[in-house]
Design a protein around this motif. Structure first.
Motif, PDB file in Angstrom:
ATOM      1  N   TYR A 127      18.379 -10.529 -28.547  1.00  0.00           N
ATOM      2  CA  TYR A 127      19.125 -10.664 -27.291  1.00  0.00           C
ATOM      3  C   TYR A 127      18.180 -10.408 -26.124  1.00  0.00           C
ATOM      4  O   TYR A 127      17.383  -9.457 -26.148  1.00  0.00           O
ATOM      5  N   TYR A 128      18.254 -11.266 -25.118  1.00  0.00           N
ATOM      6  CA  TYR A 128      17.419 -11.137 -23.929  1.00  0.00           C
ATOM      7  C   TYR A 128      18.223 -10.509 -22.797  1.00  0.00           C
ATOM      8  O   TYR A 128      19.373 -10.889 -22.552  1.00  0.00           O
TER       9      TYR A 128
ATOM     10  N   ILE B 142      15.634  -7.469 -27.132  1.00  0.00           N
ATOM     11  CA  ILE B 142      16.077  -6.465 -28.098  1.00  0.00           C
ATOM     12  C   ILE B 142      16.361  -7.174 -29.413  1.00  0.00           C
ATOM     13  O   ILE B 142      17.122  -8.146 -29.456  1.00  0.00           O
ATOM     14  N   ARG B 143      15.733  -6.690 -30.472  1.00  0.00           N
ATOM     15  CA  ARG B 143      15.913  -7.315 -31.784  1.00  0.00           C
ATOM     16  C   ARG B 143      16.351  -6.280 -32.817  1.00  0.00           C
ATOM     17  O   ARG B 143      15.854  -5.153 -32.829  1.00  0.00           O
TER      18      ARG B 143
ATOM     19  N   THR C  67       4.348 -13.912 -24.607  1.00  0.00           N
ATOM     20  CA  THR C  67       4.812 -12.687 -23.961  1.00  0.00           C
ATOM     21  C   THR C  67       6.063 -12.983 -23.147  1.00  0.00           C
ATOM     22  O   THR C  67       6.377 -14.139 -22.852  1.00  0.00           O
ATOM     23  N   LEU C  68       6.780 -11.930 -22.774  1.00  0.00           N
ATOM     24  CA  LEU C  68       7.995 -12.087 -21.980  1.00  0.00           C
ATOM     25  C   LEU C  68       7.663 -12.183 -20.493  1.00  0.00           C
ATOM     26  O   LEU C  68       6.651 -11.639 -20.040  1.00  0.00           O
TER      27      LEU C  68
ATOM     28  N   VAL D  36      12.339  -3.149 -29.396  1.00  0.00           N
ATOM     29  CA  VAL D  36      12.564  -3.350 -27.961  1.00  0.00           C
ATOM     30  C   VAL D  36      11.247  -3.794 -27.339  1.00  0.00           C
ATOM     31  O   VAL D  36      10.233  -3.100 -27.458  1.00  0.00           O
ATOM     32  N   GLU D  37      11.273  -4.947 -26.696  1.00  0.00           N
ATOM     33  CA  GLU D  37      10.080  -5.505 -26.062  1.00  0.00           C
ATOM     34  C   GLU D  37      10.350  -5.675 -24.571  1.00  0.00           C
ATOM     35  O   GLU D  37      11.434  -6.124 -24.178  1.00  0.00           O
TER      36      GLU D  37
END
Length: 442
Positions: A438-439, A69-70, A61-62, A104-105
């Motif tokens: 991209y984070y 974003i992927r 998990t983040l 989007v996570e």
């Protein structure tokens, strides 16, 4: 079954070999405390930088308040049907599809992430080889079915006494009586009144070939996925997480003719995903993921024309004649549902090349064995698709900007999926996926 066991054994051996080589390389390259002390003495001003490992587990998990974003670009091809015995058939189709997706996570906290995935189909074409179709077992089956429909209609109208005499009549140039028509399961009619019997029989291949010829499929938004992933146990070596999700039927489906391939599946589906990640050494993650899917709400779809499946059916499939021809007796707008639980899973190894050389710390390689055992699909009360099975080998590489001297919070990942074997597949496909990530929050 033996083929699957061999595949699993090969995957385990590959992972075992990778693990052994990785551990030996890690031991030879990992700096000891004394070696670091010597380095400090020789270059007092130069500080030792820790290695960065771009490999990751599947269930991570983040951190809280971070976004990932992927963007995915997927290229898909396929030209073989696989029957219920796992045998491939060339039925004249060659699929070429291209799709994109935005994911989007968001990390709600260190152990809980929220995900939204929106796919978009940009290309959906199928080339058709009529001769290959006419050489296939499916064509032979359909041809025999339509011929028997014709012979049955001739017998019912009194033009021949039984199927064999009707078959003999169809070899002659005798004109058929008025009212001689062929009724299809869709309720559509083909009038052959006054046409020589042999000419009617010879027209069936053209009817079948036209009915099988596809057009470009639908493009646009697919079914959107919403999900939550929660870590239930974590230590430096092991991570266990669970995910819950729902797939919303936002893609085009209900009004798409059979030959044009919709962008969605028409049904609302729920899923539970279990993830286990084993951090073997700093450079290597071995992961297993298993997902269970179940239909939450059935969909609807209009029947297509039997004469031209690129169009929706306008005839009445509920008549007695249509039912005798093979209709399920339901109206043109029918329910679509899946029975049972579908399973998908993956066994994966992700290895950071910084274990080999510091100059490679932006790179990782991965390999995985994927499987799918789907649920049976029904149109009304009639089973339209047996439970599909699919086994796929995936491999690829990732360039991670966080491994650069001046870190960039993004990466590029390329994956190749190669179909191995399967059953009950209308079309077996292989894909290439290009992923940009991209984070936000670094």
């Amino acid at each position: 079954m033996m083929t699957r066991l061999r595949l699993m054994a090969t995957a385990v051996l590959l992972l075992y070999s990778l693990l052994n080589s990785s551990m030996s390389m890690g031991q030879s390259d990992e700096p000891t405390k004394s070696a670091l002390d010597k380095t400090k003495k020789k270059t007092k001003k130069k500080k030792f930088e820790e290695l960065y490992y771009p490999s990751l587990g599947l269930g991570k998990t983040l951190p809280g308040d971070y976004y990932r974003i992927r963007v995915y670009n997927r290229y898909t091809e396929g030209d073989r049907l696989y029957d219920d015995k796992g045998k491939p058939q060339d039925i004249g189709y060659k699929l070429s599809a291209q799709s994109a997706a935005l994911s989007v996570e968001y990390g709600l906290n260190e152990d809980l992430s929220l995900l939204i995935l929106a796919p978009f189909v940009t290309k959906n074409t199928v080339a058709f080889n009529g001769q290959h179709y006419r050489d296939s077992a499916r064509y032979a089956q359909n041809k025999a079915y339509y011929e028997n429909l014709l012979f049955g209609r001739l017998q019912a109208s009194g033009q021949c006494a039984d199927i064999e005499s009707c078959r003999a009549l169809a070899q002659t140039n005798t004109p058929l009586k008025a009212g001689s028509d062929l009724v299809l399961p869709s309720g559509e009619r083909v009038d052959f009144s006054g046409v020589p019997a042999s000419q009617v029989l010879a027209s069936i291949p053209n009817i079948l070939t036209k009915a099988a010829a596809p057009q470009d499929g639908s493009t646009g938004l697919g079914d959107i996925d919403l999900g939550l992933t929660s870590v239930v146990y974590s230590n430096p070596k092991h991570v266990l997480s669970i995910g819950l999700g729902v797939r919303l039927p936002t893609g085009e489906y209900e009004n798409v003719p059979f030959a044009q391939r919709p962008t969605g599946q028409g049904m609302m589906q729920g899923g539970v995903r279990l993830n286990y990640d084993w951090h073997v050494i700093p450079a290597l993650w071995i992961s297993y993921q298993h997902q269970f899917e179940y239909m939450l709400k059935e969909g609807k779809r209009y029947k297509s024309s039997n004469l031209d499946p690129n169009k929706l059916n306008e005839a009445d499939p509920t008549t007695q004649e249509a039912i005798l021809a093979g209709s399920n007796g339901e109206p043109n707008l029918q329910t679509v549902r899946r029975k049972g639980i579908a399973h998908t899973g993956v066994l994966r190894a992700d290895y950071g090349l910084s274990d080999i050389s510091r100059s490679l710390q932006t790179l990782s390689i991965e390999a995985a064995l994927n499987f799918e055992k789907g649920a049976e699909e029904y149109l009304g009360d009639t089973r339209s698709l047996k439970a599909p099975e699919r086994y796929v080998l995936s491999y690829g590489a990732k360039f991670d900007g966080l491994g650069l001297k001046k870190p960039v919070p993004g990466y590029v990942r390329v994956m190749r999926d190669r179909f191995l074997e399967g059953r009950n597949l209308p079309l077996a496909t292989s894909t290439i996926t290009l992923e940009f990530g991209y984070y936000v929050g670094f």
